[in-house]
Design a protein around this motif. Sequence first.
Motif, PDB file in Angstrom:
ATOM      1  N   LEU A 142     -11.165   0.692  -9.361  1.00  0.00           N
ATOM      2  CA  LEU A 142     -11.021  -0.757  -9.518  1.00  0.00           C
ATOM      3  C   LEU A 142      -9.628  -1.159  -9.074  1.00  0.00           C
ATOM      4  CD1 LEU A 142     -12.072  -3.535 -10.559  1.00  0.00           C
ATOM      5  CD2 LEU A 142     -11.042  -2.945 -12.775  1.00  0.00           C
ATOM      6  N   GLY A 143      -9.563  -2.268  -8.326  1.00  0.00           N
ATOM      7  CA  GLY A 143      -8.268  -2.773  -7.892  1.00  0.00           C
ATOM      8  C   GLY A 143      -8.097  -4.240  -8.219  1.00  0.00           C
ATOM      9  N   PHE A 144      -6.859  -4.611  -8.533  1.00  0.00           N
ATOM     10  CA  PHE A 144      -6.487  -6.018  -8.691  1.00  0.00           C
ATOM     11  C   PHE A 144      -5.596  -6.388  -7.511  1.00  0.00           C
ATOM     12  CE2 PHE A 144      -7.477  -4.697 -12.974  1.00  0.00           C
ATOM     13  CZ  PHE A 144      -8.163  -5.786 -13.502  1.00  0.00           C
ATOM     14  N   ILE A 187      -7.597  -8.742   4.424  1.00  0.00           N
ATOM     15  CA  ILE A 187      -6.826  -7.992   3.425  1.00  0.00           C
ATOM     16  C   ILE A 187      -7.741  -7.066   2.638  1.00  0.00           C
ATOM     17  CG2 ILE A 187      -5.549  -8.244   1.249  1.00  0.00           C
ATOM     18  CD1 ILE A 187      -4.285 -10.792   2.493  1.00  0.00           C
ATOM     19  N   LEU A 188      -8.896  -7.568   2.219  1.00  0.00           N
ATOM     20  CA  LEU A 188      -9.845  -6.743   1.470  1.00  0.00           C
ATOM     21  C   LEU A 188     -10.373  -5.592   2.330  1.00  0.00           C
ATOM     22  CD1 LEU A 188     -11.861  -9.462  -0.483  1.00  0.00           C
ATOM     23  CD2 LEU A 188     -10.263  -7.794  -1.433  1.00  0.00           C
ATOM     24  N   GLU A 189     -10.642  -5.872   3.587  1.00  0.00           N
ATOM     25  CA  GLU A 189     -11.132  -4.814   4.480  1.00  0.00           C
ATOM     26  C   GLU A 189     -10.095  -3.701   4.613  1.00  0.00           C
ATOM     27  OE1 GLU A 189     -12.736  -4.277   9.099  1.00  0.00           O
ATOM     28  OE2 GLU A 189     -12.257  -6.273   8.291  1.00  0.00           O
ATOM     29  N   ARG A 190      -8.823  -4.087   4.762  1.00  0.00           N
ATOM     30  CA  ARG A 190      -7.778  -3.080   4.888  1.00  0.00           C
ATOM     31  C   ARG A 190      -7.603  -2.285   3.593  1.00  0.00           C
ATOM     32  NH1 ARG A 190      -5.575   1.115   6.672  1.00  0.00           N
ATOM     33  NH2 ARG A 190      -3.312   1.303   6.380  1.00  0.00           N
ATOM     34  N   LEU A 191      -7.700  -2.951   2.453  1.00  0.00           N
ATOM     35  CA  LEU A 191      -7.572  -2.250   1.177  1.00  0.00           C
ATOM     36  C   LEU A 191      -8.675  -1.212   1.004  1.00  0.00           C
ATOM     37  CD1 LEU A 191      -6.567  -5.197  -1.194  1.00  0.00           C
ATOM     38  CD2 LEU A 191      -5.158  -3.218  -0.593  1.00  0.00           C
ATOM     39  N   ARG A 192      -9.845  -1.499   1.500  1.00  0.00           N
ATOM     40  CA  ARG A 192     -10.961  -0.554   1.348  1.00  0.00           C
ATOM     41  C   ARG A 192     -10.833   0.639   2.295  1.00  0.00           C
ATOM     42  NH1 ARG A 192     -14.242  -5.585   0.519  1.00  0.00           N
ATOM     43  NH2 ARG A 192     -14.666  -5.632  -1.732  1.00  0.00           N
ATOM     44  N   ILE A 211       0.842  -1.208   0.000  1.00  0.00           N
ATOM     45  CA  ILE A 211       0.000   0.000   0.000  1.00  0.00           C
ATOM     46  C   ILE A 211       0.871   1.251   0.000  1.00  0.00           C
ATOM     47  CG2 ILE A 211      -1.626   1.352   1.382  1.00  0.00           C
ATOM     48  CD1 ILE A 211      -2.871  -1.322   2.285  1.00  0.00           C
ATOM     49  N   HIS A 212       1.928   1.229   0.791  1.00  0.00           N
ATOM     50  CA  HIS A 212       2.819   2.389   0.887  1.00  0.00           C
ATOM     51  C   HIS A 212       3.486   2.691  -0.450  1.00  0.00           C
ATOM     52  CE1 HIS A 212       5.602   5.239   2.685  1.00  0.00           C
ATOM     53  NE2 HIS A 212       6.610   4.596   2.120  1.00  0.00           N
ATOM     54  N   ARG A 213       3.761   1.652  -1.233  1.00  0.00           N
ATOM     55  CA  ARG A 213       4.464   1.835  -2.506  1.00  0.00           C
ATOM     56  C   ARG A 213       3.533   2.231  -3.646  1.00  0.00           C
ATOM     57  NH1 ARG A 213       8.052  -3.698  -1.722  1.00  0.00           N
ATOM     58  NH2 ARG A 213       9.399  -2.857  -0.064  1.00  0.00           N
ATOM     59  N   LEU A 214       2.230   2.131  -3.451  1.00  0.00           N
ATOM     60  CA  LEU A 214       1.284   2.513  -4.493  1.00  0.00           C
ATOM     61  C   LEU A 214       1.291   4.025  -4.705  1.00  0.00           C
ATOM     62  CD1 LEU A 214      -1.924   0.390  -3.767  1.00  0.00           C
ATOM     63  CD2 LEU A 214      -0.571   0.310  -5.865  1.00  0.00           C
TER      64      LEU A 214
END
Length: 362
Positions: free
Chosen positions: A35-37, A51-56, A24-27
């Motif tokens: 949209l995310g892959f 993982i999905l919860e954190r990405l959101r 996430i930090h490198r994005l």
Amino acid sequence: MSNVVASSAYAQSNDWHLALEHAIHRLQRIDGANLGFVYISDRFTANCDAILERLRTATPVRHWVGASGVGVLGSEQAELDAPGISLMLCRLPKDSFRVFSGRTPLPRDFAAYGAIVHGDPATPDMSELVQDMASKVRAGSISGGLASARQHPVQIADTALSGGMSGVAFDERIRLVTGVSQGCLPLPGGWRVTDADEHSITELDGRPALQVFREAAGPALGADLRRATRNLRVGLTDAEQDRRMFTVRNIVGVDLRRGHLTINDNVSEGQHVVFVRQDADSASEDFRQMLQRLQQACPEPPVCGIYVSGSGRGGALFDSDDSEVAMIAEVFDNLPLAGFFSSGEIAGDRLYGFTGTLTLFF
């Protein structure tokens, strides 16, 4: 001008929290990303929901698609049998895509032009599902791969899933082009199966299959069948128009008395056959040829890509697990890239094995 803006990141760690936070930090931040892959190591499948919860919470993206893999890859690194996470954020035009699965079918009123899909390797009719899905998009072509894992593979289509097929479909505003690398190069010539019995090819163009194989292999290999069956494979196709679009199968036996070849798949009369050489040099040359064809097919520089590599490739076929992404970077410099090592690769309307499929967005 492209309708797509993208950023990717890859990170490794034995701790999924650390791998995810590093990725996430490198994005690169993309305002309006929608949209995310996400491709995760199979060691992290039990943590998929977290993982999905954190990405959101860490990104503006609510829609995520992806799969588990025995290895994942990014634009600068790839590694089999290593715990990692690969991410890609995209900003696409509003209403230009739909995430779908068995739980949430593709809406009938959405004019799908192409799709990136993921599937469960335990699904017995996967080849038929691939063909059916390809028939539902106007381009008649999809791409992606089957999730892989030591135990329980998962797909991601807004949530963790198992069984069947899932993915994301795009309308005609999202332009995609896909290349397939078979990891081998065809020998000269092509033949039609004129007689077959389940796994055995008995005749090619009316001649004993083993006799044709010896001639195609050449004098040295043809005289040493043990070495020939180790170095050469059978490529099966239903058409002879494009000699690159074949399914590679191993030769698992020869019948010296009757002149038959046995492969690890069913074969039927009417199919077309090429013999292929599969080694590190052939694999690298085939991969570079695929990249050159893709470069020529792109009307403008691609914006990002999804690469799916067979789990039997990587360092077992090339110099290292990183070799394929390094070759991609040579041709498409600074390309945001995400992907994984799969248990089956999808391109067009076919399910492959031991291939590499690169899908570019432009």
